[in-house]
Write a protein that holds these residues in place. Structure first.
Motif, PDB file in Angstrom:
ATOM      1  N   TYR A  53       0.766  -1.094  -0.182  1.00  0.00           N
ATOM      2  CA  TYR A  53       0.184   0.109   0.235  1.00  0.00           C
ATOM      3  C   TYR A  53       0.668   1.656  -0.250  1.00  0.00           C
ATOM      4  N   GLU A  54       0.478   2.512  -0.471  1.00  0.00           N
ATOM      5  CA  GLU A  54       0.889   3.492  -0.603  1.00  0.00           C
ATOM      6  C   GLU A  54       0.097   4.400   1.003  1.00  0.00           C
ATOM      7  N   TYR A  55       1.301   4.928   1.951  1.00  0.00           N
ATOM      8  CA  TYR A  55       0.755   5.904   2.971  1.00  0.00           C
ATOM      9  C   TYR A  55       1.159   7.043   2.348  1.00  0.00           C
ATOM     10  N   ILE A  56      -0.795   8.015   2.906  1.00  0.00           N
ATOM     11  CA  ILE A  56      -0.532   8.841   2.392  1.00  0.00           C
ATOM     12  C   ILE A  56      -1.218   9.632   3.244  1.00  0.00           C
ATOM     13  N   LYS A  57      -0.296  10.943   3.926  1.00  0.00           N
ATOM     14  CA  LYS A  57      -0.272  11.291   5.340  1.00  0.00           C
ATOM     15  C   LYS A  57      -0.827  12.476   4.709  1.00  0.00           C
ATOM     16  N   CYS A  58      -1.769  13.053   5.928  1.00  0.00           N
ATOM     17  CA  CYS A  58      -2.702  13.916   5.665  1.00  0.00           C
ATOM     18  C   CYS A  58      -3.073  14.895   6.320  1.00  0.00           C
ATOM     19  N   ARG A  69      -6.263  18.850  10.922  1.00  0.00           N
ATOM     20  CA  ARG A  69      -6.468  20.479  11.029  1.00  0.00           C
ATOM     21  C   ARG A  69      -6.794  21.445   9.477  1.00  0.00           C
ATOM     22  N   GLU A  70      -5.370  20.812   8.880  1.00  0.00           N
ATOM     23  CA  GLU A  70      -6.152  21.982   7.607  1.00  0.00           C
ATOM     24  C   GLU A  70      -6.080  20.953   6.864  1.00  0.00           C
ATOM     25  N   LYS A  71      -7.697  20.697   6.578  1.00  0.00           N
ATOM     26  CA  LYS A  71      -7.359  19.263   5.524  1.00  0.00           C
ATOM     27  C   LYS A  71      -6.957  19.429   3.834  1.00  0.00           C
ATOM     28  N   PRO A  72      -6.187  18.956   3.190  1.00  0.00           N
ATOM     29  CA  PRO A  72      -5.791  18.746   2.074  1.00  0.00           C
ATOM     30  C   PRO A  72      -7.104  18.795   0.961  1.00  0.00           C
ATOM     31  N   ALA A  73      -7.542  19.439  -0.285  1.00  0.00           N
ATOM     32  CA  ALA A  73      -8.333  18.999  -0.739  1.00  0.00           C
ATOM     33  C   ALA A  73      -8.200  17.667  -0.936  1.00  0.00           C
TER      34      ALA A  73
END
Length: 153
Positions: free
Chosen positions: A36-41, A44-48
């Motif tokens: 899998y690929e881990y995408i850190k989000c 507090r300021e959620k990316p689009a």
């Protein structure tokens, strides 16, 4: 989609390491040895890109700007809710010779016992309390919250 193409594409996990719910999904992927690929989000300021992924997800709460975890399957489908994600991973990646044994017991009664324990722990409030404490930026408020929680337990 051809099997060879699907093997090339990895499942994506949208998560944040501070979130215990996201950690449940992450642990399922790690234990099952799923690529899998881990995408850190940022929570507090959620990316689009994360908000868009969440809104496409099966299980997304109406009106929410997103919560982790979210997985994106190799065929482009999105799923949220940590317990559901863990069960999905266990079901889809069930080839024991490749991904190891199931996360749940094979015996129906033992499986029910584990499901009850998982449900109780999720409903006990401990996870939400723990997460809230980690996200609390005011040390005095966090300490007071921990003291109140200790009285309950």
């Amino acid at each position: 989609m051809a099997e060879a193409e699907q093997k090339e594409q990895k499942l994506k996990l949208y998560a944040n390491p501070i979130c215990p719910f996201a950690q449940r999904a992450w642990l399922a992927l790690e234990i099952k040895k799923v690529p899998y690929e881990y995408i850190k989000c940022d929570l507090r300021e959620k990316p689009a890109f994360f908000t868009e992924a969440y809104q496409k997800a099966l299980g997304a709460a109406e009106g929410s700007d997103g919560k982790v975890p979210v997985i994106e399957t190799p065929d482009g489908k999105f799923i949220t809710e940590s317990t559901i994600v863990a069960r999905y991973v266990d079901y889809v990646y069930s080839d024991e010779s490749k991904y190891g044994p199931s996360l749940l017991p094979k015996d129906a009664f033992e499986r029910a016992a584990v499901e009850i324990m998982v449900d109780w722990f999720g409903d006990s409030g401990w996870l939400r309390f723990h997460y809230g404490t980690l996200m609390q930026c005011d040390k005095e408020k966090a300490d007071a919250s921990v003291a109140d929680w200790k009285k309950k337990w």
